[in-house]
Scaffold this active site. Sequence first.
Site, PDB file in Angstrom:
ATOM      1  N   LYS A   1       0.833  -1.215   0.000  1.00 32.32           N
ATOM      2  CA  LYS A   1       0.000   0.000   0.000  1.00 32.32           C
ATOM      3  C   LYS A   1       0.863   1.258   0.000  1.00 32.32           C
ATOM      4  O   LYS A   1       0.500   2.264  -0.600  1.00 32.32           O
ATOM      5  CB  LYS A   1      -0.938   0.005   1.223  1.00 32.32           C
TER       6      LYS A   1
ATOM      7  N   LYS B   1      -2.503  -9.017  -8.367  1.00 32.42           N
ATOM      8  CA  LYS B   1      -3.768  -9.650  -7.969  1.00 32.42           C
ATOM      9  C   LYS B   1      -4.915  -8.768  -8.451  1.00 32.42           C
ATOM     10  O   LYS B   1      -4.745  -7.550  -8.600  1.00 32.42           O
ATOM     11  CB  LYS B   1      -3.801  -9.880  -6.453  1.00 32.42           C
TER      12      LYS B   1
ATOM     13  N   LYS C   1      -9.575  -3.824  -6.738  1.00 34.68           N
ATOM     14  CA  LYS C   1     -10.415  -2.672  -7.098  1.00 34.68           C
ATOM     15  C   LYS C   1      -9.564  -1.468  -7.443  1.00 34.68           C
ATOM     16  O   LYS C   1      -9.793  -0.776  -8.419  1.00 34.68           O
ATOM     17  CB  LYS C   1     -11.330  -2.286  -5.931  1.00 34.68           C
TER      18      LYS C   1
END
Length: 331
Positions: free
Chosen positions: A112, A192, A195
């Site tokens: 992140k 992966k 969203k």
Amino acid sequence: MRKHFFSGIQPSGRLHIGNYLGAIKQWTGLQDQYEPVFGIVDYHAMTVRYDPGDMPGRVLDAAASYLAAGLDPERSILMVQSHVHEHVELAWILNCVTPMGRLSRIPTFKEKVRQNPDNINMGLFGYPVLMAADILLYKSEIVPVGEDQVPHLEFTREVARKFNSVFGETFPEPAEVLSRGAKVLGLDGVNKMSKSLDNCLYLDDSDEEIAKKISTAMTDPSRKRRNDPGNPDICNIFSYHEVFSTPDEIEHCANGCRTAEIGCLDCKRILIAHLQDLVSPIREKRVELLSRPDDLVDVLRVGGTRARSIARATMAEVRERTGVTLGRDSA
Ligand code: AQP
């Protein structure tokens, strides 16, 4: 009485087939054995920048997807995380038994940080602690998740163990339950399905969008021409076949690819039909549910009340153990 467990999805965008396979599909199969709590985890979604005006719509959208994909609000508890304040209360207490060094080694945090270099906030750092609180608040013994969440479950077990050793036996150590399709790669064939990366097949994609996305998706990068033999082991489309197609179709595609008897488009056509069969009924049901937003809100409200009564009992016990009871009302 059926035991509870908690699992959730962030309302950070439209739900995709990775969320479906890694989480929702498994959830539907556990509704008789357990009384599960399925959360729309909006506090988690605040860890990246978002438009507050979009949040209510995203929550409704997730609720519609949950129901359309087969969750039953009679057998399960469908709720919004922020409706049950005990999630953040427990997260704070767990913060106090969590070593910072341990948190900084969690791979999803590093990922992140890479994706959001200009917004590395405390919420992002403490995300796994809030997730541990979500899970432990309902004394979950299992948590059905995709493979990407395994490090978070490992961390949750450690936090439970630490809390128990400091304050006395309170929480079980939950085990992850992984499904077939526990890691669905995105259409880019590299990351992966996610969203925030918008590399997804969404649960509300039209048949035409599904056909277009799959037709143009990456396959074995070494197969340049129709007559070149390919290698299914490094083909993203083949990894989807392994989840969605029948054993005969999987064998047909693997052999056909290796011998160049079939081209990538032949292989993709089979997959497109399976994906359309999966997504169409979910998409149609979603439209019907979203035309009655008040009913969706009612489902979430009832779920919030049911979840709160479980959460309150756990927090009463946690406050007892941690000594923060003096002068408190029982709630
Ligand atoms: N690609 C995936 N394959 C298998 N399972 C997946 N899950 C998510 N992506 C895949 C599973 O879905 C559940 C909820 O995930 P989440 O939305 O809370 O968080 P996430 O894993 O971070 O999902 P996204 O799409 O990648 O969201 P963003 O982009 O907002 O971070 C989990 O059980 C997860 O394993």
